[in-house]
Design an enzyme around this catalytic site. Structure first.
Site, PDB file in Angstrom:
ATOM      1  N   SER A  66      14.353  17.360   3.054  1.00  0.00           N
ATOM      2  CA  SER A  66      13.968  17.244   1.590  1.00  0.00           C
ATOM      3  C   SER A  66      12.861  16.273   1.297  1.00  0.00           C
ATOM      4  CB  SER A  66      14.940  17.653   0.339  1.00  0.00           C
ATOM      5  OG  SER A  66      14.507  17.593  -0.654  1.00  0.00           O
ATOM      6  N   ASP A 283      10.304  19.455   1.060  1.00  0.00           N
ATOM      7  CA  ASP A 283      10.402  20.825   1.343  1.00  0.00           C
ATOM      8  C   ASP A 283      10.017  21.803   0.413  1.00  0.00           C
ATOM      9  OD1 ASP A 283      12.552  20.167  -0.192  1.00  0.00           O
ATOM     10  OD2 ASP A 283      14.088  21.411   0.907  1.00  0.00           O
TER      11      ASP A 283
HETATM   12 ZN    ZN Z   1      13.786  19.439  -1.728  1.00  0.00          ZN
END
Ligand code: ZN
Ligand code: 16G
Length: 532
Positions: A66, A283
């Protein structure tokens, strides 16, 4: 038996780093990519078991970290309806990851299978994808070894955003039902969103161009592809920070987390006044919006502002449609006090407050006909219950106004990712609403004014000593501390403060808000001092 010996054999190729401890937390496993090889291998084993436990339904495995720095990586499991892994299985994941030897690992594997009555000869289906990190390919190779050792069938979806993989998992598992979610492919995802966006914005003026900072991550190429499907007759998007090949630039001084926590523009981005800008995370499951005014002052439109915008729009559409449905909002303690006040006093929609973490918000919002949830950090979505969708589909409109509202609501349900917060889908949602209202970012920002707030990270001896109740808004332990916080808060106009242990770092977090910047800062410092 053969499976167990395969697991032991493959496991020797993926040794666990000596002394390293792992924990499957709210974001799955997440740490330096170089420490994850054995973990990802073992997650493959667990994914196979999870699928077998659920009669061969397809489980997803996403390899991503992320918004973390480029050298980190992570892995998390996705349940059949595209939801986060069921909480009771997180402990198995942690156990697998920490097994000391190959032998101990096979024993754990067998123990889970036996205690849950899992037939190891039954089919197992797993799909996986990864983000753009350099450590991704090697970790995916480890994952494939785990899946092969556990005799699972698998499909490699290569590079995707996290929400795209959640979408695909749900599509696969609903393919043979009365309500298939969509075509289980990346193209299917773009087509579904593009069609829904075209319907929602039909007859409205073409939205103003929006510039999106993709954090130099997977969201960049995917957003460009999505925009291609939508077509430039409907939308103009400029994507910046899209250097996915410069792996060291991922999330570096850009992206949703940077913009939200630093409350400033991504490095090198110079907006024109009153133009809409947005930032994705690495992400693409988080998004925040912002603009600058003529004095170049930066204005952030975070998850709370997105939730309020969505709740307002959907509430109004429901009212026009005449369908008997209720929209509700789920927030965490971090939601700005002004947003909660706006939602309850002005919009008069019910609010549920839950603990931090997507799974808590997600579950709470499933209790509404239409449940809007966003964390202030920009992760969120809007869930339409099955009964709400059915009520809309079967509604017989009495006039074109009602028909329009029903069509828009149903298209929104298709536009908004029903599995998890999705930056690309949320981006289209916000653009569509602004175009309906003929609003720019400053009109949106006028809905309410955020109370000044401060978040402080405090390192303490033992964060486990901090126990909370009431959705993390009050401390039960250490004893007496809450009373001291209350006494401080009372001294500040519109004061609010709470303390909770972080779920992702070895620290506690102090949040404070008050009527002025100075007071919010002072309250945060004073509450932090109580912890020392
Ligand atoms: Zn994320
Ligand atoms: C995790 C959560 C996120 C939450 C954050 C809080 C998921 C998928 N992610 O990243 O929702 O905002 O933790 O972190 O649940 P903290 O506990 O360190 O404050």
């Amino acid at each position: 038996q053969q499976q167990l010996s395969q697991i032991a054999k493959f496991s020797t190729l993926h040794p666990r780093p000596y002394g390293q401890k792992y924990e499957y937390g709210t974001a799955g496993f997440r740490l330096l990519g170089s420490l994850l090889d054995s973990v990802v291998f073992r997650v493959g084993l667990l994914a196979a078991l999870r699928s077998r436990k659920l009669d061969g339904e397809t489980i997803g495995v996403m390899v991503t970290a992320s918004h973390n720095p480029p050298d980190d990586n992570g892995v998390k499991l996705i349940d059949p309806q595209g939801e986060m892994l069921e909480a009771s299985w997180e402990a198995y994941a942690t156990k697998f990851a920490n097994a000391e030897t190959d032998d101990e690992l096979t024993k754990e594997y067998l123990a889970v299978a036996e205690s849950l009555n899992i037939n190891l000869d039954s089919p197992a289906n797993v799909v996986f994808a990864r983000d753009t990190r350099a450590s991704g390919p090697a970790l995916v190779a480890a994952l494939k070894d785990g899946l092969a050792a556990a005799a699972a069938d698998y499909a490699d979806y290569r590079i995707l955003t996290t929400p795209q993989l959640h979408y695909i998992v749900k599509c696969i598992n609903t393919a043979k039902t009365a309500t298939p979610y969509g075509h289980p492919s990346e193209q299917g995802y773009y087509e579904k969103l593009a069609t829904a966006f075209q319907i929602v914005t039909k007859g409205k003026p073409k939205p103003h161009v929006i510039t999106v900072d993709a954090a130099n991550g997977v969201g960049g190429p995917k957003l460009k592809e999505l925009a291609r499907y939508i077509g430039s007759d409907y939308l103009d998007v400029i994507v910046v920070k899209d250097e996915i090949d410069a792996v060291e630039k991922l999330n570096y001084q850009c992206g949703a987390d940077f913009v939200k926590t630093q409350q400033k523009l991504p490095l090198g981005v110079q907006p024109a006044p009153y133009e809409l800008y947005a930032s994705l995370d690495g992400d693409a499951d988080r998004i925040v919006f912002y603009y600058i005014d003529e004095a170049k002052k930066f204005h952030l439109l975070d998850g709370d502002k997105i939730a309020s915008l969505a709740a307002m729009f959907i509430r109004d559409l429901i009212a026009v449609s005449g369908v008997d449905l209720q929209v509700g909002v789920v927030q965490t303690a971090y939601a700005n006090g002004s947003s909660s006040k706006y939602l309850s006093d002005i919009l008069q929609v019910p609010i549920t407050v839950t603990r931090t973490g997507v799974k808590h918000l997600h579950h709470a919002s499933q209790l509404f006909d239409v449940g809007v949830y966003f964390e202030a950090n920009g992760h969120g979505t809007v869930l339409f219950s099955n009964s709400a969708t059915k009520a809309l589909e079967s509604f017989e409109a009495q006039n074109p106004g009602q028909q329009d509202a029903v069509t828009t609501l149903l298209s929104l349900a298709a536009l908004i990712n029903q599995t998890v917060g999705d930056a690309l889908s949320d981006l289209l949602l916000v653009i569509a609403i602004l175009s309906h209202k003929a609003w720019g970012p400053s009109e949106w920002n006028l809905t309410y004014t955020d109370l000044p707030n401060r978040l402080v990270r405090v390192v303490v001896k033992d964060r486990a000593a901090f126990k909370t109740e009431d959705a993390e808004r009050r401390l039960v332990e250490p004893k007496g501390l809450q009373a001291q916080i209350d006494a401080l808060v009372k001294k500040y106009k519109s004061g609010r403060s709470f303390v909770r242990a972080s779920g992702t770092e070895d620290a506690v977090r102090v949040y404070a808000e008050a009527a002025t910047r100075l007071e919010a800062d002072e309250l945060a410092v004073k509450v932090s001092d109580l912890l020392k």
